[in-house]
Write an enzyme that holds these catalytic residues in place. Structure first.
Site, PDB file in Angstrom:
ATOM      1  N   LYS A  22       9.903   7.184   6.048  1.00  0.00           N
ATOM      2  CA  LYS A  22       9.251   7.668   7.821  1.00  0.00           C
ATOM      3  C   LYS A  22       8.858   5.731   7.886  1.00  0.00           C
ATOM      4  O   LYS A  22       9.259   5.136   9.464  1.00  0.00           O
ATOM      5  CB  LYS A  22       7.788   7.722   7.660  1.00  0.00           C
ATOM      6  CG  LYS A  22       7.034   7.392   9.408  1.00  0.00           C
ATOM      7  CD  LYS A  22       5.562   8.130   8.994  1.00  0.00           C
ATOM      8  CE  LYS A  22       4.177   6.848   8.672  1.00  0.00           C
ATOM      9  NZ  LYS A  22       3.785   5.572   9.102  1.00  0.00           N
ATOM     10  N   ASN A  23       8.531   5.220   7.738  1.00  0.00           N
ATOM     11  CA  ASN A  23       8.507   3.615   7.217  1.00  0.00           C
ATOM     12  C   ASN A  23       9.626   2.522   7.434  1.00  0.00           C
ATOM     13  O   ASN A  23      10.259   1.474   8.280  1.00  0.00           O
ATOM     14  CB  ASN A  23       7.103   2.363   6.923  1.00  0.00           C
ATOM     15  CG  ASN A  23       5.914   3.341   6.250  1.00  0.00           C
ATOM     16  OD1 ASN A  23       5.726   3.631   7.584  1.00  0.00           O
ATOM     17  ND2 ASN A  23       5.001   2.767   6.180  1.00  0.00           N
ATOM     18  N   CYS A 116      -2.100   5.171  13.510  1.00  0.00           N
ATOM     19  CA  CYS A 116      -3.707   5.943  12.211  1.00  0.00           C
ATOM     20  C   CYS A 116      -4.501   5.042  12.479  1.00  0.00           C
ATOM     21  O   CYS A 116      -4.228   3.572  12.795  1.00  0.00           O
ATOM     22  CB  CYS A 116      -3.302   5.672  10.643  1.00  0.00           C
ATOM     23  SG  CYS A 116      -2.502   7.244  10.307  1.00  0.00           S
ATOM     24  N   ARG A 121      -6.645  -3.412  14.352  1.00  0.00           N
ATOM     25  CA  ARG A 121      -5.233  -3.427  14.083  1.00  0.00           C
ATOM     26  C   ARG A 121      -4.523  -4.564  15.138  1.00  0.00           C
ATOM     27  O   ARG A 121      -4.097  -4.122  15.798  1.00  0.00           O
ATOM     28  CB  ARG A 121      -4.445  -2.174  14.015  1.00  0.00           C
ATOM     29  CG  ARG A 121      -4.878  -1.647  12.576  1.00  0.00           C
ATOM     30  CD  ARG A 121      -3.714  -0.259  12.587  1.00  0.00           C
ATOM     31  NE  ARG A 121      -2.689  -0.621  12.073  1.00  0.00           N
ATOM     32  CZ  ARG A 121      -2.502   0.488  11.139  1.00  0.00           C
ATOM     33  NH1 ARG A 121      -2.511   2.009  11.936  1.00  0.00           N
ATOM     34  NH2 ARG A 121      -0.688   0.188  10.487  1.00  0.00           N
ATOM     35  N   ASP A 302      -0.792   2.429   1.752  1.00  0.00           N
ATOM     36  CA  ASP A 302      -0.276   4.153   1.983  1.00  0.00           C
ATOM     37  C   ASP A 302      -0.564   4.641   1.016  1.00  0.00           C
ATOM     38  O   ASP A 302      -0.691   5.865   0.439  1.00  0.00           O
ATOM     39  CB  ASP A 302       1.181   3.546   1.856  1.00  0.00           C
ATOM     40  CG  ASP A 302       0.671   3.264   3.715  1.00  0.00           C
ATOM     41  OD1 ASP A 302      -0.551   2.682   4.994  1.00  0.00           O
ATOM     42  OD2 ASP A 302       1.500   2.715   3.894  1.00  0.00           O
ATOM     43  N   ARG A 394       3.078  13.675  11.325  1.00  0.00           N
ATOM     44  CA  ARG A 394       3.628  12.198  11.618  1.00  0.00           C
ATOM     45  C   ARG A 394       4.369  11.749  10.032  1.00  0.00           C
ATOM     46  O   ARG A 394       5.642  11.529  10.587  1.00  0.00           O
ATOM     47  CB  ARG A 394       1.945  11.538  11.849  1.00  0.00           C
ATOM     48  CG  ARG A 394       1.471  11.610  13.068  1.00  0.00           C
ATOM     49  CD  ARG A 394       0.407  10.062  12.863  1.00  0.00           C
ATOM     50  NE  ARG A 394       1.273   9.273  13.228  1.00  0.00           N
ATOM     51  CZ  ARG A 394       1.008   8.379  12.373  1.00  0.00           C
ATOM     52  NH1 ARG A 394      -0.027   7.848  12.161  1.00  0.00           N
ATOM     53  NH2 ARG A 394       1.111   7.754  12.142  1.00  0.00           N
TER      54      ARG A 394
HETATM   55  C1  UD1 Z   1       2.693  -1.068   8.119  1.00  0.00           C
HETATM   56  C2  UD1 Z   1       3.335   0.267   7.511  1.00  0.00           C
HETATM   57  C3  UD1 Z   1       1.663   0.806   7.218  1.00  0.00           C
HETATM   58  C4  UD1 Z   1       1.233   0.276   6.083  1.00  0.00           C
HETATM   59  C5  UD1 Z   1       1.121  -1.155   6.769  1.00  0.00           C
HETATM   60  C6  UD1 Z   1       1.004  -2.220   5.368  1.00  0.00           C
HETATM   61  C7  UD1 Z   1       4.955   1.450   9.258  1.00  0.00           C
HETATM   62  C8  UD1 Z   1       5.565   1.924  10.621  1.00  0.00           C
HETATM   63  N1  UD1 Z   1       4.016   1.772   8.493  1.00  0.00           N
HETATM   64  O1  UD1 Z   1       1.844  -1.190   9.253  1.00  0.00           O
HETATM   65  O2  UD1 Z   1       2.402   2.609   7.182  1.00  0.00           O
HETATM   66  O3  UD1 Z   1      -0.051   0.892   6.092  1.00  0.00           O
HETATM   67  O4  UD1 Z   1       2.419  -1.783   7.069  1.00  0.00           O
HETATM   68  O5  UD1 Z   1       1.945  -2.025   4.542  1.00  0.00           O
HETATM   69  O6  UD1 Z   1       5.487   0.381   8.997  1.00  0.00           O
HETATM   70  N2  UD1 Z   1      -2.710  -7.267  11.054  1.00  0.00           N
HETATM   71  C9  UD1 Z   1      -2.778  -8.722  11.358  1.00  0.00           C
HETATM   72  N3  UD1 Z   1      -2.411  -9.231  12.724  1.00  0.00           N
HETATM   73  C10 UD1 Z   1      -1.549  -8.921  13.273  1.00  0.00           C
HETATM   74  C11 UD1 Z   1      -0.625  -7.913  12.560  1.00  0.00           C
HETATM   75  C12 UD1 Z   1      -1.528  -7.309  11.160  1.00  0.00           C
HETATM   76  O7  UD1 Z   1      -3.898  -9.103  11.241  1.00  0.00           O
HETATM   77  O8  UD1 Z   1      -0.692  -9.189  14.238  1.00  0.00           O
HETATM   78  C13 UD1 Z   1      -3.409  -7.348   9.683  1.00  0.00           C
HETATM   79  C14 UD1 Z   1      -3.121  -5.841  10.177  1.00  0.00           C
HETATM   80  O9  UD1 Z   1      -4.517  -5.553  10.913  1.00  0.00           O
HETATM   81  C15 UD1 Z   1      -3.560  -5.175   8.423  1.00  0.00           C
HETATM   82  C16 UD1 Z   1      -2.730  -5.671   7.981  1.00  0.00           C
HETATM   83  O10 UD1 Z   1      -2.401  -7.332   8.666  1.00  0.00           O
HETATM   84  O11 UD1 Z   1      -4.921  -5.439   8.093  1.00  0.00           O
HETATM   85  C17 UD1 Z   1      -1.079  -5.113   8.213  1.00  0.00           C
HETATM   86  O12 UD1 Z   1      -0.804  -4.815   8.310  1.00  0.00           O
HETATM   87  P1  UD1 Z   1       0.819  -4.695   9.028  1.00  0.00           P
HETATM   88  O13 UD1 Z   1       1.522  -5.636   7.648  1.00  0.00           O
HETATM   89  O14 UD1 Z   1       0.822  -5.178  10.328  1.00  0.00           O
HETATM   90  O15 UD1 Z   1       1.109  -3.222   9.013  1.00  0.00           O
HETATM   91  P2  UD1 Z   1       2.080  -2.364  10.219  1.00  0.00           P
HETATM   92  O16 UD1 Z   1       3.306  -2.975  10.103  1.00  0.00           O
HETATM   93  O17 UD1 Z   1       1.149  -2.187  11.485  1.00  0.00           O
END
Ligand code: UD1
Length: 414
Positions: A22-23, A116, A121, A302, A394
């Site tokens: 998925k990711n 989710c 986020r 995850d 999902r």
């Molecule tokens: C992706 C994955 C999700 C997984 C996550 C962490 C997809 C579609 N989803 O989510 O399944 O759980 O990686 O491995 O690939 N953060 C900030 N600012 C930002 C962006 C992120 O503070 O601009 C924080 C987030 O709130 C969170 C952490 O960084 O606490 C990790 O987030 P991130 O690695 O960005 O996860 P996603 O890309 O949303």
């Protein structure tokens, strides 16, 4: 699927081929909007997040054909800069269209994304790093309005965000010069995006390390096979571990599951591996020692909920620290309904293994939390009902059917 009814107590046994990731597929689908070309993506999982992304891409003007695991995408026609907020609002990964559309059009109007609910986020890492490359960013009426082709240069991520790294790689495809991403996420899904883009003619160095360099250049369509889903694989292994099962998985890359395999083997599971398959046999489990989630190569957040569910009956106390998301223990009240003994203090969960779990009714709150409730129900004595089970759709293809193929008594109701 709204309700999943499970009668627990049966060990999961059999063989299963792991679905495509998925990711990995979601950023690659976003990338097809960045490049005028024709694409064939195989091993795409038949899950709702892919169906919703397909709707978003079609709304932008791309044509997407095919079903089951092969999608053919034509992105050669005109492409819009503003995805439909209704489907885009359902997915966190819709924010990746920001980088993709900036690369192609020099502008993008992206609805604030969904996905989710796992605590706050924010998107600051995505937006500040694009601004550092000269892109103008503002938020207006629930949309992110971005304008300007990224300049070349170096950007430093203060945290290795997966999404921000992917967005930067995509935006960099249309940059005026080479882009160096420092502090990049190292997840295997980043490597799969880079492999896809390389097949499209991009020059990307260092994917899978914390320093990724993207050189802009002419791009074209390509064929690509999506990586196996390490989190789906982890979920099935946890279900087998929780039920004392004997499960063989094929079509996966065991190395990408290393932190999860280490925990399950410390918990007493017997695991044998080959290049693209593995077998797990479980009996009574013991607490495996502390688990701390973190960015790759640490234990993946995850897999935290499924692993917690697998360890509810493990002898001793398991301590899990969740460092990635601020609110990722939302499955715990549901697990307690099965008789689990889990105590939460801030970002730390203490699981005291119980002798038995009993059937219960529990409501799913998110994708991996839903999987955790299913695992508890499989390990419990008696009948359980998981409501709001649509979260599973999902990220898991044909979930109930595949559970039944492994001997579980599971039925979709409504
Ligand atoms: C992706 C994955 C999700 C997984 C996550 C962490 C997809 C579609 N989803 O989510 O399944 O759980 O990686 O491995 O690939 N953060 C900030 N600012 C930002 C962006 C992120 O503070 O601009 C924080 C987030 O709130 C969170 C952490 O960084 O606490 C990790 O987030 P991130 O690695 O960005 O996860 P996603 O890309 O949303």
């Amino acid at each position: 699927m709204e309700i999943l009814r499970i009668t627990g107590g049966r060990p999961l046994r059999g063989t299963l081929a792991v679905q495509g990731s998925k990711n990995a597929v979601l950023p690659i689908l976003a990338a097809t909007a960045a490049i005028p070309g024709r694409f064939t993506l195989s091993n795409c999982p038949s899950i709702r997040d892919v169906a919703v992304t397909r709707t978003i891409l079609e709304g932008l003007g791309l044509s997407v054909a095919g079903r089951d695991e092969v999608l053919s995408i034509d992105s050669t026609g005109p492409v819009g800069s503003g995805p439909d907020p209704v489907p885009a609002g359902q997915l966190r990964s819709s924010v990746l269209l920001l980088g993709a559309l900036l690369a192609r059009l020099g502008e993008a109007a992206i609805p604030l994304p969904g996905g989710c609910v796992l605590g706050a986020r924010p998107l600051d890492l995505h937006l500040r790093s694009l601004e550092a490359l000269g892109v103008q960013v503002r938020c207006e009426n629930g949309r992110l309005l971005c304008r300007g082709r990224p300049s070349g240069g170096a950007v430093l991520l203060r945290y290795p965000s997966v999404g921000a790294t992917e967005n930067l790689i995509l935006a960099a495809l249309g940059a005026a010069g080479p882009v160096l991403i420092l502090g990049a996420a190292r997840e295997p899904e980043i490597c799969d995006l880079a492999a896809f883009l390389t097949a499209c003619g991009a020059e990307i160095r260092g994917a899978g390390t914390s320093c990724v360099r993207v050189l802009p250049g002419p791009l074209h369509g390509a064929a690509h096979r999506i990586l196996p889903d390490r989190i789906e694989a982890a979920t099935w292994l946890c279900a087998a571990a929780a039920t004392g099962g004997d499960l063989s998985l094929s079509a996966l890359l065991p190395d990408q599951l290393r932190p999860v395999l280490n925990v399950l083997s410390r918990a007493g599971c017997e695991i044998t591996e080959a290049k693209d398959r593995l077998r797990l046999r479980a009996d009574a489990l013991r607490a495996p020692g502390p688990i701390v989630t973190g960015p790759c190569p640490a234990f993946p957040t995850d897999a935290q909920a499924p692993v917690m569910a697998a360890l509810l009956r493990a002898a001793g106390i398991t301590v899990i620290e969740e460092t990635v998301f601020s609110d990722r223990f939302r499955h715990v009240p549901g697990l307690r309904a099965f008789g689990a003994d889990v105590e939460i203090t801030g970002r730390i969960a203490r699981i005291r293994g119980v002798d038995r779990l009993h059937g219960a009714a529990a409501a799913a709150t998110d994708l991996r939390g839903a999987a955790a409730l299913v695992i508890a129900a499989l390990a419990a004595e008696g009948e359980s009902r998981i409501t709001d089970a649509r979260h599973l759709d999902r990220g898991y293809a044909r979930f109930a059917e595949r559970l039944r193929a492994l001997g579980a008594d599971a039925a979709e109701v409504g």
